[in-house]
Design a protein around this motif. Sequence first.
Motif, PDB file in Angstrom:
ATOM      1  N   ALA A   1      30.198  11.847 -13.351  1.00 55.85           N
ATOM      2  CA  ALA A   1      30.061  11.946 -14.804  1.00 55.85           C
ATOM      3  C   ALA A   1      28.659  12.397 -15.201  1.00 55.85           C
ATOM      4  CB  ALA A   1      30.389  10.603 -15.440  1.00 55.85           C
ATOM      5  N   THR A   2      27.631  11.832 -14.554  1.00 52.90           N
ATOM      6  CA  THR A   2      26.264  12.223 -14.868  1.00 52.90           C
ATOM      7  C   THR A   2      26.008  13.678 -14.499  1.00 52.90           C
ATOM      8  OG1 THR A   2      25.559   9.945 -14.435  1.00 52.90           O
ATOM      9  CG2 THR A   2      23.833  11.619 -14.549  1.00 52.90           C
ATOM     10  N   ALA A   3      26.570  14.123 -13.378  1.00 57.45           N
ATOM     11  CA  ALA A   3      26.403  15.519 -12.963  1.00 57.45           C
ATOM     12  C   ALA A   3      27.005  16.471 -13.986  1.00 57.45           C
ATOM     13  CB  ALA A   3      27.054  15.738 -11.600  1.00 57.45           C
TER      14      ALA A   3
ATOM     15  N   LEU B   1      27.404   3.660 -17.831  1.00 49.88           N
ATOM     16  CA  LEU B   1      26.136   3.194 -17.255  1.00 49.88           C
ATOM     17  C   LEU B   1      25.796   1.787 -17.745  1.00 49.88           C
ATOM     18  CD1 LEU B   1      23.817   6.334 -17.351  1.00 49.88           C
ATOM     19  CD2 LEU B   1      24.784   5.216 -15.350  1.00 49.88           C
ATOM     20  N   PHE B   2      26.075   1.492 -19.005  1.00 50.05           N
ATOM     21  CA  PHE B   2      25.836   0.137 -19.504  1.00 50.05           C
ATOM     22  C   PHE B   2      26.731  -0.855 -18.761  1.00 50.05           C
ATOM     23  CE2 PHE B   2      27.043  -3.387 -22.263  1.00 50.05           C
ATOM     24  CZ  PHE B   2      25.804  -3.907 -22.593  1.00 50.05           C
TER      25      PHE B   2
ATOM     26  N   THR C   1      26.300   5.023  -4.108  1.00 46.72           N
ATOM     27  CA  THR C   1      27.725   4.757  -3.945  1.00 46.72           C
ATOM     28  C   THR C   1      28.247   4.072  -5.204  1.00 46.72           C
ATOM     29  OG1 THR C   1      27.295   2.614  -2.905  1.00 46.72           O
ATOM     30  CG2 THR C   1      27.512   4.529  -1.451  1.00 46.72           C
ATOM     31  N   GLY C   2      29.536   4.200  -5.455  1.00 49.21           N
ATOM     32  CA  GLY C   2      30.110   3.665  -6.677  1.00 49.21           C
ATOM     33  C   GLY C   2      30.845   2.355  -6.459  1.00 49.21           C
ATOM     34  N   PRO C   3      30.479   1.283  -7.170  1.00 49.56           N
ATOM     35  CA  PRO C   3      31.181   0.010  -7.001  1.00 49.56           C
ATOM     36  C   PRO C   3      32.644   0.073  -7.388  1.00 49.56           C
ATOM     37  CG  PRO C   3      29.665  -0.069  -8.873  1.00 49.56           C
ATOM     38  CD  PRO C   3      29.383   1.195  -8.147  1.00 49.56           C
ATOM     39  N   THR C   4      32.995   0.932  -8.377  1.00 52.57           N
ATOM     40  CA  THR C   4      34.402   1.043  -8.769  1.00 52.57           C
ATOM     41  C   THR C   4      35.243   1.685  -7.685  1.00 52.57           C
ATOM     42  OG1 THR C   4      33.913   3.153  -9.862  1.00 52.57           O
ATOM     43  CG2 THR C   4      33.859   1.170 -11.219  1.00 52.57           C
TER      44      THR C   4
ATOM     45  N   VAL D   1      31.935   7.192  -9.820  1.00 54.19           N
ATOM     46  CA  VAL D   1      32.121   7.663 -11.183  1.00 54.19           C
ATOM     47  C   VAL D   1      30.814   8.140 -11.808  1.00 54.19           C
ATOM     48  CG1 VAL D   1      32.754   6.906 -13.489  1.00 54.19           C
ATOM     49  CG2 VAL D   1      34.115   6.204 -11.533  1.00 54.19           C
ATOM     50  N   VAL D   2      29.766   7.328 -11.676  1.00 54.42           N
ATOM     51  CA  VAL D   2      28.509   7.653 -12.340  1.00 54.42           C
ATOM     52  C   VAL D   2      27.944   8.970 -11.815  1.00 54.42           C
ATOM     53  CG1 VAL D   2      26.112   6.911 -12.624  1.00 54.42           C
ATOM     54  CG2 VAL D   2      27.973   5.269 -12.906  1.00 54.42           C
TER      55      VAL D   2
END
Length: 631
Positions: free
Chosen positions: A355-357, A79-80, A138-141, A351-352
């Motif tokens: 992973a957060t879920a 997240l950072f 949406t995920g930028p990666t 990813v976020v």
Amino acid sequence: MIEAASDLPLTIAIITGSGVAAQWLAWRLRWPSIVLMMGAGLLLGPIAALALGHPLLTPDESFGDYLRPMIALAVAIILFEGGITLNFRELRDASTAVRRMVILAFPLGWGLATLALHYIGGLAWDLSAMIGALLTITGPTVVLPLLRQAKLPSRIASVLKWEGIVNDPIGALAAVFVFEVIHQSQLGLSWGSVALALSLGIAIGAVLGFASGIALSHAFRRGWVPEPMKAPLVLAAVLVCYAVADTLASETGLVAVTIFGLVVANSRLASIEEMRRFKEGIASILVASVFVVLAASLTPAALTSLGWQHFAAVAAIILVVRPVAVFLSTLGSGLSLPEVGFIGLIGPRGVVAAATAGHLSVSLLQGGREDAAVLAPLVFVAVFASVFGCGFAVAPLARWLGLSESGPDRLLIVGANPWSLGLADALKKAEVPVTIADTSWRRLRAARLAGHDIYYGEVLSETADWRLEPSRFASLLAVTPNDAYNALVCIEYAPELGRSHVFQLSGFDEPVDSAKSDEDPRAIAYTARGRTLIRRGRGYDGLARDWWGGWRFKATRLTDEYSLEQCLEDAGDEADFILARRPNGRVALLGDNTKMPDAAGTVLIRFARKTAAAAPAADVTADAEPGAESA
């Protein structure tokens, strides 16, 4: 099955090795990396359990009580890393479409997703709101590799890119806020107490994250930290910020590190790019590991617990909720209907979200919320379905809507001069798309008159990252008279395009003895510059002199009858081969000791002395005449 205690090093090696191997394989196959990372985890976990009777990887048993804090720390760093990519100056310069995707599309999509999860998926309102926030972003990666794959115009690519960058941390924060409401309610607090505790937690996280960012930026500006320690110090500061915030107010660490990243990103630090790249490397390993661990932790029972209503809710979010939210929020933004349709259908979750879920699901289950068991598998299904579908549909959909830049790879030439404009003319006749960038409007005049795509401005500026959109290009060629500037451009674009795809001219116009050292001690070190086009000792001055001496560019197509050996023989020893366009449209710049493609259908661009002899039948263009005015 891997034993927990004795084989813990082996478990860690399998997790990191399989995750990184999945990323490398995805790069080779041009597949979305998240699909293969999740596939590796599923293969080692639930699939192995079904096929062999037991999983090959059991993170819960291997790590025990340490699994949840390890995942939490990894998510904090991820997240950072997402927050440090968000520069508010770039957001202010963004188009109306991007601003609306942030201000209108996210809350609208969140609300519609919450309704879909509640009424179609049958979930409770609070869980629906939390999952809806994660499935709206949406995920930028994941988005950035898709942009390169589809060859999209800069406007669409920019909207998708910045939507993911901006909304990624916002969605995670929204999910964490809902989680805090659920967590405080589990403690039996009244709504007033819940609101007070939530506000206090948010305030603690925000203040600590803001203070950490200000303190770190101040220390860097004052020169209190040596350069080699800056990146490691940032990593340590993120972990400390997360741990302190989480100790002061449970589950506020994610809020703190995201705001920490936002403050650092907008502090105008000179070393911000080095920190970003260091964090990207760390985040890449953590992303791979987290996905493998979370996917392997899913049990066959958890996956089979999902009913048709859950899959229907996921399908509604992907195929209905996002397109409707994008359409309503972008009305009057200047986007065409095909562009709106494409953006609405291409929204891979990243990813976020996953992973957060996984992190929040464990916390809710430990708090006694049994219906939260559906959180992790449901989000994983949504992430897998969206990434898999978008990964394989993005290019055909872009072509069907007429949005894709079809044809060979696009080349970015930095520096407008007679030699580079002559090369651009030859590439245009050989049907290789090219963009010419320069800071002088006068030097770009001939390129504009010749109909080339141009960029007027500094390619090293923050504005170029938004307006030039590096993901459009497969390769870069820096050909200004300043060798140091060329090296700086190549180093700046190498992380985006790949170091093997950034080229510059040799720094010296002198014969080079190949038997001696590969590196001229007077030149810029090869680690601080791009790859050398043509060969060492063939610099700007020599090429410009030969241009005005009558040398020209020629494009030649190899056939079954006209081989590479014949082409090299006809060209002579003094000819310089610049570029090869393969039959599949891939473009390769040719450097020293580069093996030239020899397949039939390959087009080779060379720079050679102009002769009066007739061109062979294999030549596909006439000699490219100069396209620039005299300097």
